[in-house]
Motif scaffolding. Sequence first.
Motif, mmCIF file in Angstrom:
data_model
loop_
_atom_site.group_PDB
_atom_site.id
_atom_site.type_symbol
_atom_site.label_atom_id
_atom_site.label_comp_id
_atom_site.label_asym_id
_atom_site.label_seq_id
_atom_site.Cartn_x
_atom_site.Cartn_y
_atom_site.Cartn_z
ATOM 1 N N LYS A 24 6.844 10.414 22.184
ATOM 2 C CA LYS A 24 7.713 9.532 22.972
ATOM 3 C C LYS A 24 8.759 10.311 23.754
ATOM 4 C CE LYS A 24 11.008 8.489 19.245
ATOM 5 N NZ LYS A 24 11.686 7.416 18.491
ATOM 6 N N TYR A 25 9.031 11.551 23.336
ATOM 7 C CA TYR A 25 10.019 12.338 24.075
ATOM 8 C C TYR A 25 9.529 12.664 25.483
ATOM 9 C CZ TYR A 25 7.244 16.483 22.749
ATOM 10 O OH TYR A 25 6.245 17.398 22.588
ATOM 11 N N LEU A 26 8.209 12.639 25.700
ATOM 12 C CA LEU A 26 7.694 12.866 27.051
ATOM 13 C C LEU A 26 8.118 11.724 27.975
ATOM 14 C CD1 LEU A 26 4.074 14.209 26.334
ATOM 15 C CD2 LEU A 26 6.133 15.527 26.886
ATOM 16 N N LYS A 27 8.108 10.508 27.454
ATOM 17 C CA LYS A 27 8.584 9.366 28.237
ATOM 18 C C LYS A 27 10.079 9.484 28.494
ATOM 19 C CE LYS A 27 9.159 4.332 28.185
ATOM 20 N NZ LYS A 27 8.603 4.093 29.523
ATOM 21 N N GLN A 28 10.826 9.968 27.493
ATOM 22 C CA GLN A 28 12.275 10.085 27.635
ATOM 23 C C GLN A 28 12.667 11.042 28.753
ATOM 24 O OE1 GLN A 28 13.406 11.234 23.664
ATOM 25 N NE2 GLN A 28 13.230 9.145 22.854
ATOM 26 N N ILE A 29 11.786 11.952 29.099
ATOM 27 C CA ILE A 29 12.043 12.860 30.210
ATOM 28 C C ILE A 29 12.159 12.080 31.523
ATOM 29 C CG2 ILE A 29 11.034 14.729 31.608
ATOM 30 C CD1 ILE A 29 9.785 15.791 28.990
ATOM 31 N N ILE A 30 11.383 10.987 31.611
ATOM 32 C CA ILE A 30 11.349 10.178 32.826
ATOM 33 C C ILE A 30 12.266 8.968 32.729
ATOM 34 C CG2 ILE A 30 9.834 8.894 34.400
ATOM 35 C CD1 ILE A 30 7.500 10.518 33.068
ATOM 36 N N THR A 31 12.341 8.369 31.543
ATOM 37 C CA THR A 31 13.119 7.144 31.352
ATOM 38 C C THR A 31 13.901 7.216 30.051
ATOM 39 O OG1 THR A 31 11.376 5.879 32.472
ATOM 40 C CG2 THR A 31 13.020 4.627 31.241
ATOM 41 N N SER A 32 15.187 7.486 30.160
ATOM 42 C CA SER A 32 16.057 7.524 28.982
ATOM 43 C C SER A 32 17.502 7.485 29.462
ATOM 44 C CB SER A 32 15.794 8.782 28.147
ATOM 45 O OG SER A 32 16.194 9.948 28.852
ATOM 46 N N GLN A 33 18.438 7.776 28.579
ATOM 47 C CA GLN A 33 19.847 7.723 28.931
ATOM 48 C C GLN A 33 20.255 8.856 29.872
ATOM 49 O OE1 GLN A 33 21.308 5.155 28.238
ATOM 50 N NE2 GLN A 33 20.480 4.287 26.380
ATOM 51 N N LEU B 73 12.385 17.906 38.560
ATOM 52 C CA LEU B 73 13.250 18.031 37.389
ATOM 53 C C LEU B 73 12.507 17.705 36.100
ATOM 54 C CD1 LEU B 73 16.662 16.559 38.617
ATOM 55 C CD2 LEU B 73 16.019 18.955 38.332
ATOM 56 N N ALA B 74 11.584 16.735 36.156
ATOM 57 C CA ALA B 74 10.793 16.407 34.969
ATOM 58 C C ALA B 74 9.999 17.629 34.512
ATOM 59 C CB ALA B 74 9.857 15.239 35.268
ATOM 60 N N GLY B 75 9.440 18.352 35.477
ATOM 61 C CA GLY B 75 8.716 19.570 35.137
ATOM 62 C C GLY B 75 9.616 20.623 34.536
ATOM 63 N N LYS B 76 10.831 20.750 35.063
ATOM 64 C CA LYS B 76 11.790 21.728 34.535
ATOM 65 C C LYS B 76 12.168 21.405 33.089
ATOM 66 C CE LYS B 76 12.158 24.327 38.154
ATOM 67 N NZ LYS B 76 11.593 25.713 38.117
ATOM 68 N N ILE B 77 12.309 20.115 32.788
ATOM 69 C CA ILE B 77 12.641 19.726 31.410
ATOM 70 C C ILE B 77 11.502 20.088 30.471
ATOM 71 C CG2 ILE B 77 13.119 17.775 29.879
ATOM 72 C CD1 ILE B 77 14.507 16.411 32.259
ATOM 73 N N ASP C 117 17.792 11.023 31.974
ATOM 74 C CA ASP C 117 16.468 11.484 32.363
ATOM 75 C C ASP C 117 16.469 12.189 33.716
ATOM 76 O OD1 ASP C 117 16.696 9.420 34.251
ATOM 77 O OD2 ASP C 117 15.777 7.979 32.895
ATOM 78 N N ALA C 118 15.283 12.652 34.108
ATOM 79 C CA ALA C 118 15.128 13.359 35.381
ATOM 80 C C ALA C 118 15.454 12.449 36.564
ATOM 81 C CB ALA C 118 13.691 13.884 35.500
ATOM 82 N N ASP C 119 15.123 11.171 36.439
ATOM 83 C CA ASP C 119 15.420 10.194 37.488
ATOM 84 C C ASP C 119 16.918 10.126 37.755
ATOM 85 O OD1 ASP C 119 15.518 7.919 39.144
ATOM 86 O OD2 ASP C 119 15.504 6.562 37.423
ATOM 87 N N LYS C 120 17.714 9.937 36.724
ATOM 88 C CA LYS C 120 19.166 9.783 36.898
ATOM 89 C C LYS C 120 19.798 11.074 37.395
ATOM 90 C CE LYS C 120 19.520 6.161 33.374
ATOM 91 N NZ LYS C 120 18.076 6.072 33.098
ATOM 92 N N MET C 121 19.304 12.199 36.900
ATOM 93 C CA MET C 121 19.846 13.480 37.359
ATOM 94 C C MET C 121 19.600 13.673 38.853
ATOM 95 S SD MET C 121 18.803 16.066 34.284
ATOM 96 C CE MET C 121 19.199 15.699 32.576
ATOM 97 N N ASP C 122 18.385 13.359 39.293
ATOM 98 C CA ASP C 122 18.088 13.562 40.706
ATOM 99 C C ASP C 122 18.864 12.590 41.576
ATOM 100 O OD1 ASP C 122 16.222 14.862 42.829
ATOM 101 O OD2 ASP C 122 16.134 12.707 43.214
ATOM 102 N N PHE C 123 18.937 11.307 41.184
ATOM 103 C CA PHE C 123 19.605 10.378 42.098
ATOM 104 C C PHE C 123 21.087 10.674 42.224
ATOM 105 C CE2 PHE C 123 20.153 7.176 38.489
ATOM 106 C CZ PHE C 123 21.535 7.098 38.548
#
Length: 434
Positions: A154-163, A63-67, A165-171
């Motif tokens: 910093k938006y690259l970090k937000q892809i992985i860690t933000s309100q 998902l991070a790659g898709k973003i 992010d790809a992490d929350k979408m996948d889980f």
Amino acid sequence: MMYAKYVKDPVHGYIGLTDVEKNIIDTFPVQRLRGIKQLSVTNIAYPGGDHSRFSHALGTMHLAGKIVESLKPEESISNDDWQLVRLGGLLHDIGHGPFSHSYEAILAPHRGLTHEDMGAKVIRKSSLSDKIRSQGFDPNELAELVFGNPKRNKYLKQIITSQFDADKMDFLLRDSYFTGVEYGQIDVHRLIQAMEVIDGDITIDKKALSALETFMIARYEMFLNVYYHHSVRAAEIMLRKAMNHARELLELTTFDDVEDFLKLDDAYVVSGLRELDPSEHEKNSRKEAKIAKETFRKLNERNLIKPAYERELHIKDEYIAKLLSDESVRTQKESEIAEKAEIKPGNVTVDVPTLASMPYYPREIDPVEIPIFEVTVEGGRNQVSLSESSQLVNVLKGYVDLLRVYTSQEHRKKIRHVSEEVFKELPFSAQLSM
């Protein structure tokens, strides 16, 4: 963006892997994630929920790659940055210990470390570091992207860690799929397609407001029905108790370096607890071993502690906030309840959701902080207030937490009455419900 191979994922379909990713995945620190359950002991209530951190890592990478690909037409994102962000998604949970957040609730007070701290150490100081460097990337830059404050974009970090992010979408998708509940079904493709970078931050197009609201509701419903399910929390409490009493005996928090930490996974803890022999230890250690072994035996037989008391707590009261966050306050309440009930303090647990002990916690997300924008007639972008754009968000801002008091079946009735007496003096704001 050529992929060297594909793996079949039940949530996202086929996930492509580059040569760089394949080489990093085929290392012990990453493969170790196969031996750590994503949801700890949630499968005690939802038998299908025993998927691993490894599959979640692949999904987050995907998902991070898709973003990045969605943002790329508007932003000058290089292929190296695309690869770096995908690696960040792959390794964002690399620092988790046995049974994920159950272990972190022990690691944090005894070593002052979180899974993020350990993740940065694993990337920088384990064998993984050399492999990352051999693939043409800087381990320090990667660790900074995932766990620190990167100096650029910093938006690259937000892809992985933000309100959102790809992490929350996948889980949400993955945990929903494997537990068999429907609450986590969100439209990640709409959310990703609606993302843009404005003033250096990722924002969501107001046109996708319904998808964003669904995302927030999914977090809330998964919390109530899965992550904070009464049986799941009972099992978590018992597992933490067993690990805490066996902490020194099994050397769970006394590791000297990263490589020692990486030896710890679910199987290490399970085999260690099952093989504990109290007779091999002296006095205090023997007592600790007995408690750990007996608690784990009951957990294995699904002889769980029971919720004797439950209360909704409004989160805006200062006293309640302290109760939720300060372990010493909860311990004091446990002692007070046990004393009034005339039972041993170890038979009472005041349980509230805290970040260290929860897989995912709705109050991590402040709806006000989620940036959205609307397109003007002239084609410009205006940032707007989410709370003013969504009535639903205003309801979620009044989110309540749950307090539970657990005990053994034999003391359940007595503890309920005492807990009602102890907690009846909570401030009025604590008695509000949505």
